[in-house]
Motif scaffolding. Structure first.
Motif, PDB file in Angstrom:
ATOM      1  N   GLN A  47      22.712 -17.624  -4.350  1.00  0.00           N
ATOM      2  CA  GLN A  47      22.853 -17.692  -2.898  1.00  0.00           C
ATOM      3  C   GLN A  47      24.327 -17.662  -2.498  1.00  0.00           C
ATOM      4  O   GLN A  47      24.693 -17.046  -1.478  1.00  0.00           O
ATOM      5  N   ASP A  48      25.188 -18.295  -3.286  1.00  0.00           N
ATOM      6  CA  ASP A  48      26.627 -18.228  -3.042  1.00  0.00           C
ATOM      7  C   ASP A  48      27.132 -16.791  -3.171  1.00  0.00           C
ATOM      8  O   ASP A  48      27.972 -16.334  -2.382  1.00  0.00           O
ATOM      9  N   CYS A  49      26.610 -16.086  -4.176  1.00  0.00           N
ATOM     10  CA  CYS A  49      27.030 -14.694  -4.379  1.00  0.00           C
ATOM     11  C   CYS A  49      26.585 -13.820  -3.212  1.00  0.00           C
ATOM     12  O   CYS A  49      27.317 -12.920  -2.778  1.00  0.00           O
ATOM     13  N   VAL A  50      25.385 -14.075  -2.690  1.00  0.00           N
ATOM     14  CA  VAL A  50      24.915 -13.345  -1.504  1.00  0.00           C
ATOM     15  C   VAL A  50      25.866 -13.590  -0.335  1.00  0.00           C
ATOM     16  O   VAL A  50      26.278 -12.658   0.366  1.00  0.00           O
ATOM     17  N   GLN A  51      26.240 -14.848  -0.133  1.00  0.00           N
ATOM     18  CA  GLN A  51      27.136 -15.178   0.982  1.00  0.00           C
ATOM     19  C   GLN A  51      28.505 -14.522   0.809  1.00  0.00           C
ATOM     20  O   GLN A  51      29.082 -14.012   1.782  1.00  0.00           O
ATOM     21  N   LEU A  52      29.023 -14.511  -0.400  1.00  0.00           N
ATOM     22  CA  LEU A  52      30.342 -13.916  -0.640  1.00  0.00           C
ATOM     23  C   LEU A  52      30.336 -12.409  -0.420  1.00  0.00           C
ATOM     24  O   LEU A  52      31.392 -11.817  -0.161  1.00  0.00           O
ATOM     25  N   HIS A  53      29.186 -11.791  -0.536  1.00  0.00           N
ATOM     26  CA  HIS A  53      29.096 -10.352  -0.272  1.00  0.00           C
ATOM     27  C   HIS A  53      29.077 -10.046   1.236  1.00  0.00           C
ATOM     28  O   HIS A  53      29.269  -8.893   1.630  1.00  0.00           O
ATOM     29  N   GLY A  54      28.793 -11.055   2.043  1.00  0.00           N
ATOM     30  CA  GLY A  54      28.694 -10.788   3.470  1.00  0.00           C
ATOM     31  C   GLY A  54      27.391 -10.078   3.806  1.00  0.00           C
ATOM     32  O   GLY A  54      26.393 -10.195   3.097  1.00  0.00           O
ATOM     33  N   GLY A  55      27.409  -9.295   4.887  1.00  0.00           N
ATOM     34  CA  GLY A  55      26.187  -8.656   5.382  1.00  0.00           C
ATOM     35  C   GLY A  55      25.521  -7.743   4.383  1.00  0.00           C
ATOM     36  O   GLY A  55      24.286  -7.661   4.334  1.00  0.00           O
ATOM     37  N   ILE A  56      26.307  -7.057   3.551  1.00  0.00           N
ATOM     38  CA  ILE A  56      25.707  -6.114   2.605  1.00  0.00           C
ATOM     39  C   ILE A  56      24.840  -6.834   1.576  1.00  0.00           C
ATOM     40  O   ILE A  56      23.921  -6.253   0.994  1.00  0.00           O
ATOM     41  N   GLY A  57      25.116  -8.124   1.373  1.00  0.00           N
ATOM     42  CA  GLY A  57      24.365  -8.891   0.378  1.00  0.00           C
ATOM     43  C   GLY A  57      22.920  -9.144   0.746  1.00  0.00           C
ATOM     44  O   GLY A  57      22.121  -9.530  -0.110  1.00  0.00           O
ATOM     45  N   VAL A  58      22.560  -8.964   2.010  1.00  0.00           N
ATOM     46  CA  VAL A  58      21.186  -9.211   2.434  1.00  0.00           C
ATOM     47  C   VAL A  58      20.453  -7.912   2.780  1.00  0.00           C
ATOM     48  O   VAL A  58      19.410  -7.942   3.432  1.00  0.00           O
ATOM     49  N   THR A  59      20.976  -6.783   2.332  1.00  0.00           N
ATOM     50  CA  THR A  59      20.310  -5.509   2.589  1.00  0.00           C
ATOM     51  C   THR A  59      19.327  -5.182   1.474  1.00  0.00           C
ATOM     52  O   THR A  59      19.495  -5.600   0.326  1.00  0.00           O
ATOM     53  N   TRP A  60      18.291  -4.431   1.826  1.00  0.00           N
ATOM     54  CA  TRP A  60      17.275  -4.022   0.855  1.00  0.00           C
ATOM     55  C   TRP A  60      17.879  -3.160  -0.241  1.00  0.00           C
ATOM     56  O   TRP A  60      17.475  -3.223  -1.411  1.00  0.00           O
ATOM     57  N   GLU A  61      18.873  -2.342   0.126  1.00  0.00           N
ATOM     58  CA  GLU A  61      19.440  -1.387  -0.830  1.00  0.00           C
ATOM     59  C   GLU A  61      20.298  -2.052  -1.895  1.00  0.00           C
ATOM     60  O   GLU A  61      20.549  -1.456  -2.942  1.00  0.00           O
ATOM     61  N   HIS A  62      20.775  -3.264  -1.656  1.00  0.00           N
ATOM     62  CA  HIS A  62      21.618  -3.949  -2.642  1.00  0.00           C
ATOM     63  C   HIS A  62      20.753  -4.577  -3.730  1.00  0.00           C
ATOM     64  O   HIS A  62      19.593  -4.914  -3.504  1.00  0.00           O
ATOM     65  N   ASP A  63      21.345  -4.750  -4.910  1.00  0.00           N
ATOM     66  CA  ASP A  63      20.594  -5.294  -6.046  1.00  0.00           C
ATOM     67  C   ASP A  63      20.439  -6.815  -6.010  1.00  0.00           C
ATOM     68  O   ASP A  63      19.618  -7.367  -6.747  1.00  0.00           O
ATOM     69  N   LEU A  64      21.217  -7.485  -5.173  1.00  0.00           N
ATOM     70  CA  LEU A  64      21.244  -8.947  -5.212  1.00  0.00           C
ATOM     71  C   LEU A  64      19.864  -9.582  -5.045  1.00  0.00           C
ATOM     72  O   LEU A  64      19.492 -10.496  -5.786  1.00  0.00           O
ATOM     73  N   HIS A  65      19.101  -9.107  -4.064  1.00  0.00           N
ATOM     74  CA  HIS A  65      17.823  -9.771  -3.782  1.00  0.00           C
ATOM     75  C   HIS A  65      16.827  -9.599  -4.921  1.00  0.00           C
ATOM     76  O   HIS A  65      15.946 -10.447  -5.128  1.00  0.00           O
ATOM     77  N   LEU A  66      16.956  -8.519  -5.709  1.00  0.00           N
ATOM     78  CA  LEU A  66      16.044  -8.308  -6.829  1.00  0.00           C
ATOM     79  C   LEU A  66      16.239  -9.382  -7.895  1.00  0.00           C
ATOM     80  O   LEU A  66      15.266  -9.921  -8.445  1.00  0.00           O
ATOM     81  N   HIS A  67      17.500  -9.705  -8.182  1.00  0.00           N
ATOM     82  CA  HIS A  67      17.798 -10.767  -9.154  1.00  0.00           C
ATOM     83  C   HIS A  67      17.416 -12.136  -8.586  1.00  0.00           C
ATOM     84  O   HIS A  67      16.891 -12.994  -9.316  1.00  0.00           O
ATOM     85  N   LEU A  68      17.681 -12.338  -7.305  1.00  0.00           N
ATOM     86  CA  LEU A  68      17.355 -13.621  -6.686  1.00  0.00           C
ATOM     87  C   LEU A  68      15.844 -13.867  -6.699  1.00  0.00           C
ATOM     88  O   LEU A  68      15.381 -14.985  -6.957  1.00  0.00           O
ATOM     89  N   ARG A  69      15.064 -12.821  -6.458  1.00  0.00           N
ATOM     90  CA  ARG A  69      13.612 -12.951  -6.486  1.00  0.00           C
ATOM     91  C   ARG A  69      13.124 -13.388  -7.873  1.00  0.00           C
ATOM     92  O   ARG A  69      12.240 -14.252  -7.994  1.00  0.00           O
ATOM     93  N   ARG A  70      13.678 -12.793  -8.927  1.00  0.00           N
ATOM     94  CA  ARG A  70      13.274 -13.161 -10.285  1.00  0.00           C
ATOM     95  C   ARG A  70      13.601 -14.619 -10.569  1.00  0.00           C
ATOM     96  O   ARG A  70      12.799 -15.353 -11.149  1.00  0.00           O
ATOM     97  N   VAL A  71      14.785 -15.058 -10.149  1.00  0.00           N
ATOM     98  CA  VAL A  71      15.199 -16.442 -10.411  1.00  0.00           C
ATOM     99  C   VAL A  71      14.334 -17.428  -9.628  1.00  0.00           C
ATOM    100  O   VAL A  71      13.930 -18.471 -10.157  1.00  0.00           O
ATOM    101  N   VAL A  72      14.030 -17.107  -8.373  1.00  0.00           N
ATOM    102  CA  VAL A  72      13.188 -17.992  -7.568  1.00  0.00           C
ATOM    103  C   VAL A  72      11.805 -18.145  -8.200  1.00  0.00           C
ATOM    104  O   VAL A  72      11.236 -19.248  -8.249  1.00  0.00           O
ATOM    105  N   LEU A  73      11.262 -17.045  -8.715  1.00  0.00           N
ATOM    106  CA  LEU A  73       9.955 -17.118  -9.378  1.00  0.00           C
ATOM    107  C   LEU A  73      10.033 -17.937 -10.658  1.00  0.00           C
ATOM    108  O   LEU A  73       9.217 -18.840 -10.891  1.00  0.00           O
ATOM    109  N   ASP A  74      11.006 -17.630 -11.519  1.00  0.00           N
ATOM    110  CA  ASP A  74      11.139 -18.356 -12.788  1.00  0.00           C
ATOM    111  C   ASP A  74      11.387 -19.844 -12.554  1.00  0.00           C
ATOM    112  O   ASP A  74      10.949 -20.692 -13.335  1.00  0.00           O
ATOM    113  N   GLN A  75      12.114 -20.151 -11.482  1.00  0.00           N
ATOM    114  CA  GLN A  75      12.402 -21.548 -11.171  1.00  0.00           C
ATOM    115  C   GLN A  75      11.107 -22.333 -10.928  1.00  0.00           C
ATOM    116  O   GLN A  75      11.000 -23.509 -11.316  1.00  0.00           O
ATOM    117  N   ALA A  76      10.126 -21.700 -10.309  1.00  0.00           N
ATOM    118  CA  ALA A  76       8.905 -22.399  -9.908  1.00  0.00           C
ATOM    119  C   ALA A  76       7.782 -22.330 -10.941  1.00  0.00           C
ATOM    120  O   ALA A  76       6.911 -23.201 -10.967  1.00  0.00           O
TER     121      ALA A  76
END
Length: 376
Positions: A328-357
């Motif tokens: 989540q810190d890395c998403v914030q440091l990227h700014g607006g581009i970090g929350v776009t569908w085209e960026h890879d960040l959310h794909l990794h975040l989704r995997r971590v959120v699932l594995d966490q639970a």
């Protein structure tokens, strides 16, 4: 901490990386739509040929690992799949294999099933969660009533990974003699699978309903009172999950550092600002601790240490707590581009959120650590 890899392990790692890059890039993952298969059985067979389902199986049962330390090799492979947010049944198949191998010799013979899973000809998954319930694998609600020459299963399992493509279901069930595990064909009469939503785009889950499902006595894995077998499966699951999460965080952290070095603000790189340097230092410290706890857990499980149950929960509770914060810190440091569908960040975040639970939340494993400490 850095593991020194042998030449065979490096080849194992690079072959996995090559197959993933060719068949399952992040662009292909983003292009998938609901209902589309995330992976093919032919692709999984190619992975099995590279040893993806053999690491926790001894050679006499058709398995084997590149270094002779199967759990560590499996951790290494999980890192590669975590880096690429790869689909596939690596996690459920190896959990099931760990249970079958652990129970071998204490009940009906499942060597043919093990051989089919190792070769990739068959796919299995672990049906352990139940609707609305927490992760309590030794307290199933699903019943297996003993009948002449077998059992009749009634109940529901949910959050069953890759249930839509599984050939076999390893089901935890309650009997008058205690908790058992049964290997049930997915196409058995009375078994129905309904899809469930998943935050991770690369993985599918299903709810599996058992209505009067009759299985023979040789479906039994081990014997009643499956505590030790289930514990081994949980340990393997947690090592794979923590390795995946570490790799995902590693990938995103490196991406974010490069972004901060290349992105300029007021004539200076973002990475040159002291406030951001402190944040990067914190994240790097947490990331190294994630690797350290995961490697300690993998070593303990490999060596069957008496502390393995403690160390896997230490790893899951620490990595599960810190990995999402770092991402989540890395998403914030990227700014607006970090929350776009085209960026890879959310794909990794989704995997971590699932594995966490999955297979116990951070809270579950902290409670487990407290319980283990009170017994020591």
């Amino acid at each position: 901490m850095q593991l020194v890899l042998s030449p065979d392990q490096k080849l194992f790692q690079s072959s996995a990386r090559g197959l993933l890059a060719k068949e399952h890039s992040l662009d292909q993952l983003r292009a998938l739509r609901d209902g589309e298969p995330r992976w093919s059985k032919e692709w999984w067979r190619r992975g099995a040929e590279l040893g993806w389902a053999a690491a926790v199986v001894p050679e006499e049962l058709g398995g084997g690992s590149v270094s002779g330390e199967g759990v560590r090799d499996l951790s290494l492979l999980a890192e590669e799949l975590g880096t690429g947010v790869a689909p596939g049944p690596l996690l459920p198949v190896n959990i099931v294999l760990a249970g079958l191998v652990e129970a071998q010799g204490t009940g009906p013979d499942h060597s043919a099933d093990i051989e089919a899973l190792v070769s990739g000809e068959s796919v299995a998954t672990w049906a352990v969660y139940e609707p609305g319930g927490e992760f309590t694998p030794l307290e199933p609600g699903l019943t297996a009533a003993p009948v002449d020459g077998g059992f009749v299963l009634d109940g529901v399992k949910d959050r069953v990974q890759e249930a839509d493509q599984a050939d076999l279901l390893l089901v935890t069930a309650r009997t008058p003699d205690g908790t058992v595990q049964l290997l049930v064909p997915a196409d058995a009469e009375g078994v129905t699978v309904a899809p469930q939503w998943s935050v991770d785009l690369s993985r599918t889950f299903g709810q599996v309903r058992f209505e009067g499902v009759r299985v023979d006595a040789d479906a039994l894995v081990g014997a009643a009172g499956a505590d030790a077998v289930v514990e081994r499966q949980v340990q393997i699951a947690l090592v794979i999950q923590c390795s995946e999460m570490c790799a995902a965080v590693d990938t995103v952290f490196a991406l974010t550092v490069r972004w901060a070095e290349d992105r300029y603000s007021f004539g200076r790189p973002l990475a040159s600002y002291q406030a951001l340097k402190h944040r990067f230092a914190d994240m790097r410290t947490w990331l190294e601790a994630c690797h350290a706890t995961t490697q300690a857990a993998a070593t303990a499980v490999q060596e069957r240490s008496p502390q393995a149950d403690t160390l896997v929960s230490v790893a899951k509770s620490f990595v599960g707590a810190k990995a999402p914060v770092i991402l989540q810190d890395c998403v914030q440091l990227h700014g607006g581009i970090g929350v776009t569908w085209e960026h890879d960040l959310h794909l990794h975040l989704r995997r971590v959120v699932l594995d966490q639970a999955h297979y116990g939340t951070v809270r579950d494993h902290r409670l487990r650590l407290a319980a283990l400490a009170s017994r020591s």
